[in-house]
Design a protein around this motif. Structure first.
Motif, mmCIF file in Angstrom:
data_model
loop_
_atom_site.group_PDB
_atom_site.id
_atom_site.type_symbol
_atom_site.label_atom_id
_atom_site.label_comp_id
_atom_site.label_asym_id
_atom_site.label_seq_id
_atom_site.Cartn_x
_atom_site.Cartn_y
_atom_site.Cartn_z
ATOM 1 N N TYR A 81 -1.081 7.082 -5.977
ATOM 2 C CA TYR A 81 -1.965 8.059 -5.316
ATOM 3 C C TYR A 81 -1.394 9.481 -5.355
ATOM 4 O O TYR A 81 -2.057 10.411 -5.828
ATOM 5 C CB TYR A 81 -2.220 7.634 -3.869
ATOM 6 C CG TYR A 81 -3.040 8.647 -3.097
ATOM 7 C CD1 TYR A 81 -4.430 8.666 -3.213
ATOM 8 C CD2 TYR A 81 -2.430 9.589 -2.269
ATOM 9 C CE1 TYR A 81 -5.192 9.605 -2.528
ATOM 10 C CE2 TYR A 81 -3.180 10.527 -1.586
ATOM 11 C CZ TYR A 81 -4.557 10.529 -1.718
ATOM 12 O OH TYR A 81 -5.300 11.468 -1.042
ATOM 13 N N ASN A 82 -0.178 9.659 -4.845
ATOM 14 C CA ASN A 82 0.391 11.014 -4.775
ATOM 15 C C ASN A 82 0.565 11.668 -6.146
ATOM 16 O O ASN A 82 0.122 12.803 -6.350
ATOM 17 C CB ASN A 82 1.726 10.982 -4.018
ATOM 18 C CG ASN A 82 1.543 10.679 -2.549
ATOM 19 O OD1 ASN A 82 0.470 10.885 -1.994
ATOM 20 N ND2 ASN A 82 2.590 10.186 -1.896
ATOM 21 N N SER A 127 0.835 -1.205 0.000
ATOM 22 C CA SER A 127 0.000 0.000 0.000
ATOM 23 C C SER A 127 0.868 1.254 0.000
ATOM 24 O O SER A 127 0.538 2.252 -0.646
ATOM 25 C CB SER A 127 -0.948 0.003 1.204
ATOM 26 O OG SER A 127 -0.242 -0.143 2.421
ATOM 27 N N THR A 183 -6.158 3.831 -6.602
ATOM 28 C CA THR A 183 -4.975 3.200 -5.996
ATOM 29 C C THR A 183 -5.286 1.813 -5.473
ATOM 30 O O THR A 183 -4.561 0.854 -5.759
ATOM 31 C CB THR A 183 -4.428 4.079 -4.856
ATOM 32 O OG1 THR A 183 -4.090 5.367 -5.367
ATOM 33 C CG2 THR A 183 -3.195 3.445 -4.226
ATOM 34 N N PHE A 185 -7.913 7.571 -4.105
ATOM 35 C CA PHE A 185 -7.873 6.408 -3.218
ATOM 36 C C PHE A 185 -8.526 5.208 -3.889
ATOM 37 O O PHE A 185 -8.020 4.080 -3.811
ATOM 38 C CB PHE A 185 -8.581 6.710 -1.891
ATOM 39 C CG PHE A 185 -7.679 7.246 -0.825
ATOM 40 C CD1 PHE A 185 -6.558 6.533 -0.417
ATOM 41 C CD2 PHE A 185 -7.937 8.453 -0.213
ATOM 42 C CE1 PHE A 185 -5.717 7.012 0.571
ATOM 43 C CE2 PHE A 185 -7.107 8.956 0.776
ATOM 44 C CZ PHE A 185 -5.993 8.237 1.169
ATOM 45 N N LYS A 204 0.795 4.159 -2.867
ATOM 46 C CA LYS A 204 0.519 5.543 -2.467
ATOM 47 C C LYS A 204 1.594 6.475 -3.017
ATOM 48 O O LYS A 204 1.304 7.583 -3.476
ATOM 49 C CB LYS A 204 0.449 5.647 -0.949
ATOM 50 C CG LYS A 204 -0.827 5.078 -0.347
ATOM 51 C CD LYS A 204 -0.797 5.138 1.177
ATOM 52 C CE LYS A 204 -1.999 4.452 1.786
ATOM 53 N NZ LYS A 204 -1.935 4.428 3.268
#
Length: 479
Positions: free
Chosen positions: A289-290, A281, A317, A314, A285
């Motif tokens: 995600y970022n 995870s 991801t 979210f 991220k």
């Protein structure tokens, strides 16, 4: 060499022998050479034939060539390399959205490919970093990508962390460190080979009971046991193996990142994924995600949309987490359930924070009853979603058919109630044991730990000897 892909005695002996050889010298060159050699032996031992390793080695060579070109500043090299790696990974793993006629007809080994993929992709994305200019060489690339302790099931370690440890002179092992790692190996072996096997038997019995019983109340309890036992099985199976490889790596002078942090204590689905398969995870991220959130905010620079973008990112991801796990439609549904769970959780947090204010929301979330219910709901959602993780559509249909007439809804409600109360009691006992200084000292005393590990070891080997079965396969080795 059979059994090296499971939490078995051969794996432990192999790892301990490798650790002894690695500690014959603390010099970086020696340790690096030993790691490459034992990783090569490990990989060869897993392949029926050496030719079966060619596609995997081809993937590694392609990755290194592309990374080296990107590092030297060749235009578009990084983007092209990342895209080629993704396509090659999906092709070698035979994802169902690709034409079947395009796949290789010959058998080949893909064991460990998913974790190699993340490591090589990480290097491709970070190829232009100055620190990689001198550190990334063929030897360090092979040692990092084929590190036998992380090959089959992770954890996913970043290159700079790995290389920094391997490039330094290894610290001397003391008795306390050796004892702590042997203790961790014993606990990991017990988790996989005793607890994991017992939980697997409970799950199989529940599945069989759904098929043979005609009593509605039996269906409720059987369905609840079917989905409720699997998260604990998966935790014991996966975290037990991780315990073993982290301990072996430590004995070789390497510190692997932790992959679990009491996941069933989580009081939200977001918090759960901060505690479960942490390196997976965390990787997504950082690299999904970022960047995705930043790109959306740059394209649509509206503070009012930031929370909406966060929820959407979210979902994407954690949907990819499901897709990474497997190539079939079951895993796509698993991804939707993971992404949906995290997105709804985030939306709920945003809603309450906006409605109540941040401080009142935090006070509400800290209330024991709220935390209890949220912890039970988090576990129940994860348990239900895992049905699409371990079962085929045929098995899923059989499970719901066995709990027809709404029995499965009652079973999920029952599971939530049991999880809410049971996990709250466990959390209370755990926190009480840590809060009591005298009890904590007794539990952490060397004599207590030695007696505990001895009992676990005896129980494990008696259990394995009586059943006369091979070590259970590690679920995450297939990914």
């Amino acid at each position: 060499m059979s059994g090296l892909d499971s939490a078995s005695v051969p794996l432990i002996l192999f790892g301990l022998i490798a650790a002894v050889i690695a500690n014959l010298s603390r010099a970086p060159a020696w340790r690096s050479g030993v790691l490459i050699a034992v990783s090569a032996i490990f990989l060869v031992a897993l392949a029926p034939r050496l030719l079966d390793l060619l596609p995997l080695l081809g993937f590694l060579v392609m990755g290194y060539v592309g990374i080296d070109a990107a590092r030297r500043g060749v235009p578009w090299a990084r983007l092209v390399t990342v895209l080629l790696l993704i396509v090659a990974f999906a092709w070698l793993k035979r994802y169902s959205f690709l034409p079947e006629a395009s796949f290789l007809a010959i058998p080949y080994v893909t064991l460990g490919l998913s974790y190699i993929f993340f490591r090589v992709l990480h290097l491709a994305i970070e190829a232009r970093r100055p620190a990689f200019a001198t550190a990334l060489r063929p030897a360090s690339y092979v040692a990092y990508t084929l590190n036998f302790t992380t090959l089959i099931s992770g954890p996913i370690q970043r290159f700079d962390d790995f290389h920094g440890q391997l490039a330094d002179t290894a610290p001397r092992l003391d008795v306390a460190t050796i004892g702590a790692q042997l203790e961790r190996i014993a606990i990991g072996f017990f988790k996989v080979n005793v607890l994991g096997l017992l939980l697997s038997m409970i799950q199989l019995d529940a599945f069989a009971e759904l098929a043979r019983s005609e009593v509605a109340s039996t269906h409720v309890f059987a369905f609840a046991r079917l989905i409720g036992s699997y998260p604990f099985f998966l935790y014991c199976n996966f975290s037990g193996y991780i315990d073993i490889v982290i301990a072996i790596a430590c004995l070789m002078g390497l510190r692997l990142p932790e992959n679990f942090n009491r996941p069933f204590s989580a009081t939200s689905f977001l918090d759960f994924w901060n505690r479960w398969h942490i390196t997976l995870s965390g990787w997504l991220k950082s690299y999904v995600y970022n960047p995705l959130l930043i790109a959306l905010m740059r394209r649509f620079p509206s503070p009012a949309l930031e929370q909406v973008f966060g929820i959407a990112c979210f979902f994407v991801t954690f949907f990819l987490i499901g897709i990474w796990h497997g190539r079939t439609s079951e895993f796509a549904v698993f991804g939707v359930l993971q992404g949906g769970g995290v997105a709804v959780n985030k939306a709920w947090q945003v809603f309450l924070s906006n409605r109540l204010g941040r401080k009142p929301y935090r006070a509400l979330a800290a209330q024991p009853v709220y935390a209890m219910c949220a912890r039970g709901l988090t576990f129940s959602w994860f348990a239900l979603s895992l049905l699409w993780f371990w079962a085929s559509w045929t098995q899923i249909g059989q499970a719901f058919a066995g709990a027809a007439g709404g029995s499965w809804l009652i079973a999920i409600a029952l599971l939530w109630l049991i999880a809410t109360v049971g996990l709250a009691l466990w959390e209370t006992v755990f926190q009480a044991s840590r809060a009591s200084p005298h009890l904590y000292i007794v539990l952490r005393h060397p004599a207590t730990r030695t007696a505990f590990v001895t009992l676990l070891s005896i129980a494990s080997f008696l259990f394995v000897a009586v059943l006369s079965q091979p070590a259970p396969g590690i679920v995450y080795r297939t990914f």
